[in-house]
Scaffold this motif. Sequence first.
Motif, mmCIF file in Angstrom:
data_model
loop_
_atom_site.group_PDB
_atom_site.id
_atom_site.type_symbol
_atom_site.label_atom_id
_atom_site.label_comp_id
_atom_site.label_asym_id
_atom_site.label_seq_id
_atom_site.Cartn_x
_atom_site.Cartn_y
_atom_site.Cartn_z
ATOM 1 N N LYS A 33 -17.178 -10.149 -7.649
ATOM 2 C CA LYS A 33 -18.287 -10.935 -7.110
ATOM 3 C C LYS A 33 -18.071 -12.422 -7.394
ATOM 4 O O LYS A 33 -17.483 -12.785 -8.408
ATOM 5 N N VAL A 34 -18.581 -13.247 -6.489
ATOM 6 C CA VAL A 34 -18.416 -14.686 -6.646
ATOM 7 C C VAL A 34 -19.798 -15.329 -6.732
ATOM 8 O O VAL A 34 -20.655 -15.072 -5.889
ATOM 9 N N GLY A 35 -20.032 -16.118 -7.757
ATOM 10 C CA GLY A 35 -21.305 -16.815 -7.922
ATOM 11 C C GLY A 35 -21.292 -18.118 -7.140
ATOM 12 O O GLY A 35 -20.740 -18.191 -6.037
ATOM 13 N N ALA A 36 -21.900 -19.157 -7.690
ATOM 14 C CA ALA A 36 -21.912 -20.451 -7.025
ATOM 15 C C ALA A 36 -22.090 -21.557 -8.057
ATOM 16 O O ALA A 36 -22.711 -21.358 -9.101
ATOM 17 N N LEU A 37 -21.512 -22.702 -7.757
ATOM 18 C CA LEU A 37 -21.652 -23.884 -8.601
ATOM 19 C C LEU A 37 -22.004 -25.066 -7.716
ATOM 20 O O LEU A 37 -21.588 -25.123 -6.556
ATOM 21 N N VAL A 38 -22.754 -26.003 -8.278
ATOM 22 C CA VAL A 38 -22.959 -27.274 -7.594
ATOM 23 C C VAL A 38 -22.423 -28.363 -8.524
ATOM 24 O O VAL A 38 -22.912 -28.519 -9.642
ATOM 25 N N VAL A 39 -21.415 -29.073 -8.058
ATOM 26 C CA VAL A 39 -20.806 -30.121 -8.865
ATOM 27 C C VAL A 39 -21.303 -31.468 -8.348
ATOM 28 O O VAL A 39 -21.063 -31.825 -7.197
ATOM 29 N N THR A 40 -22.032 -32.180 -9.202
ATOM 30 C CA THR A 40 -22.622 -33.455 -8.799
ATOM 31 C C THR A 40 -21.957 -34.578 -9.574
ATOM 32 O O THR A 40 -22.003 -34.597 -10.804
ATOM 33 N N ARG A 41 -21.349 -35.484 -8.850
ATOM 34 C CA ARG A 41 -20.748 -36.643 -9.492
ATOM 35 C C ARG A 41 -21.872 -37.573 -9.952
ATOM 36 O O ARG A 41 -22.826 -37.820 -9.207
ATOM 37 N N ASP A 42 -21.760 -38.101 -11.193
ATOM 38 C CA ASP A 42 -22.866 -38.883 -11.767
ATOM 39 C C ASP A 42 -23.236 -40.070 -10.886
ATOM 40 O O ASP A 42 -24.401 -40.412 -10.750
ATOM 41 N N SER A 43 -22.225 -40.708 -10.294
ATOM 42 C CA SER A 43 -22.542 -41.890 -9.495
ATOM 43 C C SER A 43 -22.488 -41.587 -8.000
ATOM 44 O O SER A 43 -22.130 -42.439 -7.193
ATOM 45 N N GLY A 44 -22.835 -40.362 -7.632
ATOM 46 C CA GLY A 44 -22.997 -40.034 -6.217
ATOM 47 C C GLY A 44 -21.974 -39.038 -5.707
ATOM 48 O O GLY A 44 -20.808 -39.079 -6.101
ATOM 49 N N GLY A 45 -22.417 -38.163 -4.832
ATOM 50 C CA GLY A 45 -21.530 -37.167 -4.232
ATOM 51 C C GLY A 45 -21.716 -35.807 -4.865
ATOM 52 O O GLY A 45 -21.989 -35.708 -6.054
ATOM 53 N N GLU A 46 -21.589 -34.782 -4.024
ATOM 54 C CA GLU A 46 -21.857 -33.426 -4.493
ATOM 55 C C GLU A 46 -20.996 -32.442 -3.714
ATOM 56 O O GLU A 46 -20.793 -32.600 -2.516
ATOM 57 N N VAL A 47 -20.469 -31.432 -4.416
ATOM 58 C CA VAL A 47 -19.734 -30.357 -3.747
ATOM 59 C C VAL A 47 -20.317 -29.041 -4.209
ATOM 60 O O VAL A 47 -20.515 -28.832 -5.402
ATOM 61 N N ARG A 48 -20.623 -28.148 -3.249
ATOM 62 C CA ARG A 48 -21.092 -26.814 -3.597
ATOM 63 C C ARG A 48 -19.931 -25.841 -3.467
ATOM 64 O O ARG A 48 -19.211 -25.840 -2.465
ATOM 65 N N LEU A 49 -19.733 -25.024 -4.479
ATOM 66 C CA LEU A 49 -18.666 -24.017 -4.467
ATOM 67 C C LEU A 49 -19.311 -22.644 -4.403
ATOM 68 O O LEU A 49 -20.155 -22.316 -5.227
ATOM 69 N N ASP A 50 -18.924 -21.841 -3.408
ATOM 70 C CA ASP A 50 -19.436 -20.471 -3.359
ATOM 71 C C ASP A 50 -18.396 -19.475 -2.852
ATOM 72 O O ASP A 50 -18.726 -18.345 -2.530
ATOM 73 N N GLN A 51 -17.138 -19.918 -2.760
ATOM 74 C CA GLN A 51 -16.044 -19.041 -2.369
ATOM 75 C C GLN A 51 -15.089 -18.903 -3.551
ATOM 76 O O GLN A 51 -14.921 -19.843 -4.328
ATOM 77 N N ALA A 52 -14.444 -17.746 -3.649
ATOM 78 C CA ALA A 52 -13.492 -17.521 -4.732
ATOM 79 C C ALA A 52 -12.391 -18.583 -4.699
ATOM 80 O O ALA A 52 -11.847 -18.876 -3.634
ATOM 81 N N THR B 151 -17.631 -37.313 -15.940
ATOM 82 C CA THR B 151 -18.113 -38.004 -14.733
ATOM 83 C C THR B 151 -18.989 -37.153 -13.818
ATOM 84 O O THR B 151 -19.418 -37.618 -12.766
ATOM 85 N N ALA B 152 -19.236 -35.904 -14.184
ATOM 86 C CA ALA B 152 -20.004 -35.044 -13.279
ATOM 87 C C ALA B 152 -20.851 -34.044 -14.054
ATOM 88 O O ALA B 152 -20.664 -33.854 -15.247
ATOM 89 N N THR B 153 -21.797 -33.423 -13.340
ATOM 90 C CA THR B 153 -22.658 -32.382 -13.907
ATOM 91 C C THR B 153 -22.528 -31.142 -13.042
ATOM 92 O O THR B 153 -22.524 -31.233 -11.810
ATOM 93 N N ILE B 154 -22.442 -29.990 -13.684
ATOM 94 C CA ILE B 154 -22.251 -28.744 -12.954
ATOM 95 C C ILE B 154 -23.493 -27.877 -13.107
ATOM 96 O O ILE B 154 -23.888 -27.533 -14.219
ATOM 97 N N GLY B 155 -24.116 -27.554 -11.976
ATOM 98 C CA GLY B 155 -25.213 -26.593 -11.954
ATOM 99 C C GLY B 155 -24.620 -25.226 -11.675
ATOM 100 O O GLY B 155 -23.693 -25.097 -10.882
ATOM 101 N N ILE B 156 -25.137 -24.198 -12.332
ATOM 102 C CA ILE B 156 -24.468 -22.900 -12.337
ATOM 103 C C ILE B 156 -25.378 -21.819 -11.777
ATOM 104 O O ILE B 156 -26.470 -21.594 -12.272
ATOM 105 N N ARG B 157 -24.905 -21.125 -10.732
ATOM 106 C CA ARG B 157 -25.608 -19.949 -10.214
ATOM 107 C C ARG B 157 -24.770 -18.706 -10.509
ATOM 108 O O ARG B 157 -24.906 -17.700 -9.858
ATOM 109 N N GLY B 158 -23.865 -18.743 -11.432
ATOM 110 C CA GLY B 158 -22.977 -17.642 -11.785
ATOM 111 C C GLY B 158 -21.594 -17.904 -11.251
ATOM 112 O O GLY B 158 -21.422 -18.802 -10.439
#
Lengths: 196, 166
Positions: A33-52, B151-158
């Motif tokens: 199973k694959v969960g999800a992460l949201v990586v937010t750069r402190d000074s702007g920008g965001e990537v959501r990971l939900d694929q292996a 430089t970044a923060t990681i929110g975790i849903r598993g």
Amino acid sequence: MFHNRYFAICLMLLGLAGCASERITLLPDADGKVGALVVTRDSGGEVRLDQAYGSARVEGSKVEFRQSSASEVKERYNATLAAIPTGTQSYTLHFVIEKTTLLPESQATLKTILEDYSKRPAPEVIIIGHTDKSGDAKYNEELSQRRASAVRDQLVAGGASPENIETAWRGDREPLPETVGKIYDQRNRRVEVKIR
Amino acid sequence: MNYKVMNYRCFSLSIARGLLATSATVVLVLVGSCLASPAALALDVAGTVKTSQGNVHILRDGKSIPAVVGAKVMAGDVLRTSSESSAGVTLKDDTRVSLVPNSQVVLDKFAFNANTHEGGMFLSVLKGTLSMISGLLVRANPELVRVKTPTATIGIRGTEFIVDVP
């Protein structure tokens, strides 16, 4: 403002110390199973990971998505993955009605628990006693406590160290979801044992 | 302030090490002064060292404690591995983490109620590589679990992931 400075310093020193990016990589768990992460750069920008093996690369001025792979992760991160402790394991032991006597099949489970215990570094055991809904609540509190203690005593007799064991009890307050509404139910005459 | 310090980590390896040590101290001081309920919470055991190879230390209250198998980890602790060293820790909510050589991680905050699964966790990877398999906290309160890099923060849903900070 200091980000510009940071970026300038990076440019200046590129090749000297290097300014490799931070990498955050999502893995499939043991069941695939694959969960999800949201990586937010402190000074702007965001990537959501939900694929292996999806990976976020955070550099001085941006955060980007890259697709990594099982083989790349294995090559780069074998050492860290090998150092992850064994996962927590849960067991359920069942009891004779009104008693602290284990059912025969739970005697076998108790042996399995002791084997598991002996293989773990710095093992921790959490024991939680339960009853079904028959009888009054106060009696059930006490019975669930006695069941938890009986399991602790048997684990200690089998070689487990008392200081590695925590016991707790719930009386009849936490029946299994599938038994809600039933008064007599063998499935609730139980002790849960967690080892980590 | 600590992140500003950390943003200069590209100077050189040795200077970066000094700065990282400084920022770890800053993080500790911040945690120490910001937590509302001081001693009791900070002294609660958050987890146990399960694997330890080579030279692994816990920095706590200005002291360095060898992180041998069985050593307890508490909120506020810094975990540090030297070269050719690695460590694995299981936290009270069943979260599992491991560190490779030359890594430094701060368990800034950790609170977990085993009965209700309430609580939260904040963990900073200052350098090196951390792998994590999330536990009951993420399942119960995903928004209260965060991992921070310089430089970044990681929110975790598993559930399972790797954080690699050069």
